[in-house]
Design a protein around this motif. Structure first.
Motif, PDB file in Angstrom:
ATOM      1  N   LEU A 112      26.096  89.781  60.945  1.00  0.00           N
ATOM      2  CA  LEU A 112      24.710  90.210  60.752  1.00  0.00           C
ATOM      3  C   LEU A 112      23.726  89.113  61.157  1.00  0.00           C
ATOM      4  O   LEU A 112      22.689  89.388  61.792  1.00  0.00           O
ATOM      5  CB  LEU A 112      24.493  90.595  59.285  1.00  0.00           C
ATOM      6  CG  LEU A 112      25.239  91.847  58.791  1.00  0.00           C
ATOM      7  CD1 LEU A 112      25.094  91.981  57.280  1.00  0.00           C
ATOM      8  CD2 LEU A 112      24.722  93.089  59.487  1.00  0.00           C
ATOM      9  N   ALA A 113      24.045  87.868  60.812  1.00  0.00           N
ATOM     10  CA  ALA A 113      23.161  86.749  61.144  1.00  0.00           C
ATOM     11  C   ALA A 113      23.049  86.569  62.658  1.00  0.00           C
ATOM     12  O   ALA A 113      21.966  86.338  63.194  1.00  0.00           O
ATOM     13  CB  ALA A 113      23.675  85.465  60.487  1.00  0.00           C
ATOM     14  N   ILE A 114      24.181  86.679  63.359  1.00  0.00           N
ATOM     15  CA  ILE A 114      24.187  86.502  64.813  1.00  0.00           C
ATOM     16  C   ILE A 114      23.413  87.618  65.501  1.00  0.00           C
ATOM     17  O   ILE A 114      22.623  87.381  66.421  1.00  0.00           O
ATOM     18  CB  ILE A 114      25.635  86.432  65.333  1.00  0.00           C
ATOM     19  CG1 ILE A 114      26.282  85.125  64.872  1.00  0.00           C
ATOM     20  CG2 ILE A 114      25.680  86.537  66.852  1.00  0.00           C
ATOM     21  CD1 ILE A 114      27.770  85.033  65.155  1.00  0.00           C
ATOM     22  N   VAL A 115      23.627  88.861  65.046  1.00  0.00           N
ATOM     23  CA  VAL A 115      22.924  90.003  65.641  1.00  0.00           C
ATOM     24  C   VAL A 115      21.408  89.861  65.458  1.00  0.00           C
ATOM     25  O   VAL A 115      20.623  90.057  66.393  1.00  0.00           O
ATOM     26  CB  VAL A 115      23.427  91.325  65.030  1.00  0.00           C
ATOM     27  CG1 VAL A 115      22.526  92.486  65.451  1.00  0.00           C
ATOM     28  CG2 VAL A 115      24.861  91.601  65.464  1.00  0.00           C
ATOM     29  N   ASP A 116      20.992  89.497  64.242  1.00  0.00           N
ATOM     30  CA  ASP A 116      19.554  89.347  63.978  1.00  0.00           C
ATOM     31  C   ASP A 116      18.952  88.174  64.756  1.00  0.00           C
ATOM     32  O   ASP A 116      17.782  88.226  65.161  1.00  0.00           O
ATOM     33  CB  ASP A 116      19.323  89.159  62.479  1.00  0.00           C
ATOM     34  CG  ASP A 116      19.509  90.454  61.703  1.00  0.00           C
ATOM     35  OD1 ASP A 116      19.797  91.478  62.351  1.00  0.00           O
ATOM     36  OD2 ASP A 116      19.373  90.450  60.473  1.00  0.00           O
ATOM     37  N   ALA A 117      19.739  87.121  64.968  1.00  0.00           N
ATOM     38  CA  ALA A 117      19.269  85.985  65.761  1.00  0.00           C
ATOM     39  C   ALA A 117      19.008  86.414  67.207  1.00  0.00           C
ATOM     40  O   ALA A 117      18.013  86.017  67.821  1.00  0.00           O
ATOM     41  CB  ALA A 117      20.285  84.851  65.714  1.00  0.00           C
ATOM     42  N   ILE A 118      19.901  87.220  67.749  1.00  0.00           N
ATOM     43  CA  ILE A 118      19.735  87.715  69.119  1.00  0.00           C
ATOM     44  C   ILE A 118      18.509  88.621  69.221  1.00  0.00           C
ATOM     45  O   ILE A 118      17.718  88.533  70.169  1.00  0.00           O
ATOM     46  CB  ILE A 118      21.007  88.458  69.579  1.00  0.00           C
ATOM     47  CG1 ILE A 118      22.178  87.474  69.670  1.00  0.00           C
ATOM     48  CG2 ILE A 118      20.789  89.140  70.929  1.00  0.00           C
ATOM     49  CD1 ILE A 118      23.520  88.135  69.930  1.00  0.00           C
ATOM     50  N   ILE A 119      18.334  89.496  68.216  1.00  0.00           N
ATOM     51  CA  ILE A 119      17.176  90.406  68.214  1.00  0.00           C
ATOM     52  C   ILE A 119      15.870  89.616  68.117  1.00  0.00           C
ATOM     53  O   ILE A 119      14.902  89.897  68.826  1.00  0.00           O
ATOM     54  CB  ILE A 119      17.289  91.421  67.060  1.00  0.00           C
ATOM     55  CG1 ILE A 119      18.481  92.356  67.283  1.00  0.00           C
ATOM     56  CG2 ILE A 119      15.999  92.228  66.932  1.00  0.00           C
ATOM     57  CD1 ILE A 119      18.762  93.280  66.120  1.00  0.00           C
ATOM     58  N   ALA A 120      15.836  88.598  67.226  1.00  0.00           N
ATOM     59  CA  ALA A 120      14.628  87.780  67.063  1.00  0.00           C
ATOM     60  C   ALA A 120      14.282  87.050  68.356  1.00  0.00           C
ATOM     61  O   ALA A 120      13.107  86.956  68.737  1.00  0.00           O
ATOM     62  CB  ALA A 120      14.830  86.772  65.925  1.00  0.00           C
ATOM     63  N   THR A 121      15.307  86.560  69.060  1.00  0.00           N
ATOM     64  CA  THR A 121      15.068  85.892  70.347  1.00  0.00           C
ATOM     65  C   THR A 121      14.515  86.873  71.370  1.00  0.00           C
ATOM     66  O   THR A 121      13.605  86.539  72.143  1.00  0.00           O
ATOM     67  CB  THR A 121      16.375  85.269  70.870  1.00  0.00           C
ATOM     68  OG1 THR A 121      16.913  84.381  69.882  1.00  0.00           O
ATOM     69  CG2 THR A 121      16.130  84.493  72.158  1.00  0.00           C
ATOM     70  N   GLY A 122      15.062  88.083  71.374  1.00  0.00           N
ATOM     71  CA  GLY A 122      14.568  89.104  72.294  1.00  0.00           C
ATOM     72  C   GLY A 122      13.111  89.453  72.029  1.00  0.00           C
ATOM     73  O   GLY A 122      12.313  89.616  72.980  1.00  0.00           O
ATOM     74  N   ILE A 123      12.733  89.541  70.752  1.00  0.00           N
ATOM     75  CA  ILE A 123      11.341  89.842  70.404  1.00  0.00           C
ATOM     76  C   ILE A 123      10.423  88.699  70.834  1.00  0.00           C
ATOM     77  O   ILE A 123       9.300  88.933  71.321  1.00  0.00           O
ATOM     78  CB  ILE A 123      11.209  90.101  68.890  1.00  0.00           C
ATOM     79  CG1 ILE A 123      11.990  91.371  68.506  1.00  0.00           C
ATOM     80  CG2 ILE A 123       9.751  90.240  68.486  1.00  0.00           C
ATOM     81  CD1 ILE A 123      12.032  91.636  67.015  1.00  0.00           C
ATOM     82  N   LEU A 124      10.895  87.456  70.676  1.00  0.00           N
ATOM     83  CA  LEU A 124      10.102  86.303  71.105  1.00  0.00           C
ATOM     84  C   LEU A 124       9.853  86.352  72.617  1.00  0.00           C
ATOM     85  O   LEU A 124       8.717  86.141  73.067  1.00  0.00           O
ATOM     86  CB  LEU A 124      10.820  85.004  70.736  1.00  0.00           C
ATOM     87  CG  LEU A 124      10.067  83.722  71.130  1.00  0.00           C
ATOM     88  CD1 LEU A 124       8.948  83.440  70.141  1.00  0.00           C
ATOM     89  CD2 LEU A 124      11.014  82.526  71.195  1.00  0.00           C
ATOM     90  N   CYS A 125      10.901  86.629  73.373  1.00  0.00           N
ATOM     91  CA  CYS A 125      10.756  86.726  74.836  1.00  0.00           C
ATOM     92  C   CYS A 125       9.775  87.829  75.211  1.00  0.00           C
ATOM     93  O   CYS A 125       8.935  87.657  76.113  1.00  0.00           O
ATOM     94  CB  CYS A 125      12.119  86.985  75.482  1.00  0.00           C
ATOM     95  SG  CYS A 125      13.294  85.624  75.308  1.00  0.00           S
ATOM     96  N   LEU A 126       9.875  88.967  74.528  1.00  0.00           N
ATOM     97  CA  LEU A 126       8.972  90.079  74.787  1.00  0.00           C
ATOM     98  C   LEU A 126       7.526  89.711  74.462  1.00  0.00           C
ATOM     99  O   LEU A 126       6.593  90.050  75.215  1.00  0.00           O
ATOM    100  CB  LEU A 126       9.405  91.299  73.968  1.00  0.00           C
ATOM    101  CG  LEU A 126       8.545  92.568  74.123  1.00  0.00           C
ATOM    102  CD1 LEU A 126       8.578  93.064  75.565  1.00  0.00           C
ATOM    103  CD2 LEU A 126       9.026  93.656  73.164  1.00  0.00           C
ATOM    104  N   THR A 127       7.330  88.988  73.353  1.00  0.00           N
ATOM    105  CA  THR A 127       5.985  88.575  72.947  1.00  0.00           C
ATOM    106  C   THR A 127       5.328  87.695  74.002  1.00  0.00           C
ATOM    107  O   THR A 127       4.177  87.918  74.402  1.00  0.00           O
ATOM    108  CB  THR A 127       6.036  87.818  71.605  1.00  0.00           C
ATOM    109  OG1 THR A 127       6.602  88.668  70.603  1.00  0.00           O
ATOM    110  CG2 THR A 127       4.645  87.379  71.181  1.00  0.00           C
TER     111      THR A 127
END
Length: 270
Positions: free
Chosen positions: A199-214
């Motif tokens: 769960l931690a790894i998946v959420d880390a990847i999602i958070a990075t993706g949102i940062l890139c999108l931002t």
């Protein structure tokens, strides 16, 4: 719904950490670019009794990048109608030589002082003007701004890490029954806690993706570029290769380290 809420809380917390780090990186790049901009505009005025070549100036200090003579023709032209040609020629011979020195980087206040001392050791140099007061003010303002952003980023990262730790404890409580059953069957700690790491790894990847999108949206609209161009700066706020990789490593590192903290703490309690 509750699980989704916990996921969202961790993603937002990780995104906040990554955003604070990226803002600090962007500010650091902005200050570096501004220093380059100042370096190109900043110069030292030297008054001497003899002519110097650019090679001679560069030999005096490694900080000196290039030099150029300041023409005195305009001053002499104004005096042509007020002085005889003989006196004008004499004045031309005795008039000091003026030079403008450009540096290879934006110096610190101490470097300016040392450079002035080295130049003034030459007996032919009469005066060196480094505009120390103006330079010191600008330099200190840049350092202050950088330090404030750094402290602000560290504070946000610290507080957000505590929130992440709290969310992971909630995850542990939610999966405690499954982990207890696995413990009864002799499963090692890493296997029992695999769900937390996943769960931690998946959420880390999602958070990075949102940062890139931002930052992609910020770059697409270009309003930050307009603000920077008003002070003559053009930088890349977000490098979608290097910055994305660094952000992903930070997110994974924070998630895994905090998960390990929870797992090891729980193991010691047992």
């Amino acid at each position: 719904m509750k699980s989704l809420k916990n996921h969202l809380s961790l993603i937002v917390a990780l995104f906040t950490v990554l955003f604070a780090v990226q803002i600090y990186v962007a500010v650091d790049r902005t200050i570096a670019a501004y220093e380059t901009h100042l370096k190109n505009d900043y110069s030292i005025i030297v008054v001497s009794n003899k002519a110097f070549t650019p090679v001679e100036f560069k030999a005096m200090d490694t900080l000196i990048d290039r030099s150029e003579a300041i023409a005195t023709d305009q001053v002499l032209d104004r005096l042509q109608g007020e002085m005889t040609k003989k006196n004008l020629d004499l004045l031309k011979l005795t008039l000091p030589k003026f030079y403008r020195l450009y540096l290879n980087r934006f110096p610190t206040p101490s470097e300016i002082q040392n450079l002035q001392k080295r130049l003034q050791k030459n007996p032919a140099i009469v005066r060196v003007e480094g505009y120390a007061q103006t330079h010191d003010t600008v330099y200190k303002l840049m350092l202050l701004f950088k330090d404030v952003v750094q402290v602000f980023s560290i504070a946000i990262a610290a507080v957000t890490s505590l929130l992440i730790l709290k969310e992971m404890r909630l995850w542990q409580f939610q999966h405690s029954e499954r982990m207890s059953i696995m413990a009864l069957f002799g499963a090692p700690v890493w296997l029992r806690s695999a769900v937390l790491f996943r769960l931690a790894i998946v959420d880390a990847i999602i958070a990075t993706g949102i940062l890139c999108l931002t930052f992609f949206i910020i770059a697409e609209y270009g309003w930050m570029d307009i603000l920077l161009q008003t002070v003559g700066i053009k930088i890349e706020l977000f490098n979608f290769i290097d910055d994305s990789l660094r952000s992903l490593l930070i997110a994974l590192g924070v998630s895994i380290v905090l998960t390990l903290t929870i797992v090891i703490g729980n193991e010691e309690e047992e």
